[in-house]
Design a protein around this motif. Structure first.
Motif, short mmCIF file in Angstrom:
data_model
loop_
_atom_site.label_atom_id
_atom_site.label_comp_id
_atom_site.label_asym_id
_atom_site.label_seq_id
_atom_site.Cartn_x
_atom_site.Cartn_y
_atom_site.Cartn_z
N PRO A 199 49.18 0.07 -92.77
CA PRO A 199 47.96 0.36 -93.85
C PRO A 199 46.83 -0.61 -93.54
N GLY A 200 47.18 -1.82 -93.22
CA GLY A 200 46.22 -3.07 -92.86
C GLY A 200 45.50 -2.66 -91.54
N TRP A 243 41.47 -4.49 -109.32
CA TRP A 243 41.37 -5.67 -108.77
C TRP A 243 42.74 -5.90 -107.91
N ARG A 244 43.85 -5.30 -108.26
CA ARG A 244 45.16 -5.55 -107.93
C ARG A 244 45.05 -4.84 -106.22
N ARG A 286 46.44 -8.98 -98.65
CA ARG A 286 47.71 -9.50 -98.37
C ARG A 286 48.11 -8.64 -96.87
N ARG A 287 47.72 -7.55 -96.88
CA ARG A 287 47.97 -6.82 -95.66
C ARG A 287 47.27 -7.42 -94.41
N GLN A 288 46.17 -7.70 -94.56
CA GLN A 288 45.25 -8.42 -93.67
C GLN A 288 45.86 -9.73 -93.05
N ARG A 289 46.39 -10.70 -94.11
CA ARG A 289 47.00 -11.60 -93.87
C ARG A 289 48.37 -11.49 -92.88
N ARG A 340 45.05 -10.64 -89.16
CA ARG A 340 43.65 -9.93 -88.96
C ARG A 340 42.79 -10.94 -89.99
N GLY A 341 41.20 -11.27 -89.66
CA GLY A 341 40.31 -11.56 -90.40
C GLY A 341 39.52 -10.43 -90.89
#
Length: 259
Positions: free
Chosen positions: A10-11, A183-184, A191-194, A198-199
């Motif tokens: 998904p990220g 917000w969650r 979190r997925r990007q990290r 990924r930036g």
């Protein structure tokens, strides 16, 4: 920008351009919240066709489902002259691959238009929306949909970008149907990007608008954009509400003026 492949994490869809979005957020979950006859109750006397804009339409499944629901068209119906002529729908998304898929799968090609657009690109936005409205001699849309898009604008453009989007939408329509992400979902996206290394979400830590996002967006729209919250439909099974706003300046079909 191409859509992430069907098997991608998904990220890999950093703009919310998930290729199979309707599988995990099915359109039926939103439709069951919207009362029958909503379009007629909002616009009892305005001339037809009504014009609607769907911002962030993905591959079009929700757009088509909303169109059917608002007009009371049965599932499986194909391109019609009546009552489909009551409503024309322009749908846009940042991802050209998803837009192409929507165009290929649309059962109403003469009534629903799909186009690639970064809504935060002022020249491109003015060209597409202006051209569409001029076809009907109009200066604004009757109804706008913005379904689960605000978070992605917020993450990529910061607080200022979110405020610009809401100001834009309020200026474009008489009614706005908005589905804000809580917000969650922001935390999950970051979190997925990290995890993927990924930036691109550098605004996340500096966002000042946070917490109860439905409340925060409602405040911006009512306080800064002269809109009124007229209904809250929800929640969906994934815990989001559909918020319906009315432009405070609206007086009996003002959006039907000549552009």
């Amino acid at each position: 920008m191409a859509a992430a492949g069907p098997g991608a994490a998904p990220g890999a869809a950093p703009y919310g351009n998930f290729p199979n979005y309707s599988r995990f957020h099915p359109p039926e979950e939103r439709l069951r919240l919207l009362p029958a006859g909503l379009l007629r109750s909002l616009f009892p006397t305005e001339p037809r066709p009504l014009l609607a804009l769907d911002v962030g339409c993905n591959s079009g499944e929700l757009s088509v489902a909303l169109y059917r629901h608002l007009l009371g068209l049965p599932e499986g119906s194909a391109d019609l002259s009546q009552p489909a002529d009551d409503l024309k729908l322009l749908c846009c998304d940042i991802d050209p691959t998803l837009v192409a898929r929507a165009q290929q799968g649309s059962p109403f090609p003469t009534h629903i238009s799909f186009a690639t657009l970064d809504i935060m690109d002022p020249p491109a936005r003015a060209a597409l929306l202006g051209s569409y409205l001029r076809r009907f001699g109009r200066s604004a849309f009757d109804l706008c949909f913005c379904m689960s898009l605000t978070m992605w604008i917020h993450l990529h453009h910061g607080d200022g970008g979110l405020q610009q989007l809401l100001a834009l939408l309020s200026s474009l329509c008489s009614y706005l149907l908005l589905e804000p992400q809580p917000w969650r979902c922001y935390r999950a996206a970051a979190r997925r990007q990290r995890r993927l290394g990924r930036g691109g979400l550098e605004h996340f830590c500096s966002l000042g608008i946070r917490g109860d996002m439905a409340q925060e967006l409602s405040l911006i729209l009512t306080r800064d954009c002269s809109m009124q919250l007229v209904a809250s439909f929800g929640p969906t099974s994934w815990g989001r509400s559909l918020l319906l706003f009315r432009a405070g300046r609206r007086q009996g079909g003002e959006g039907h003026g000549q552009s």
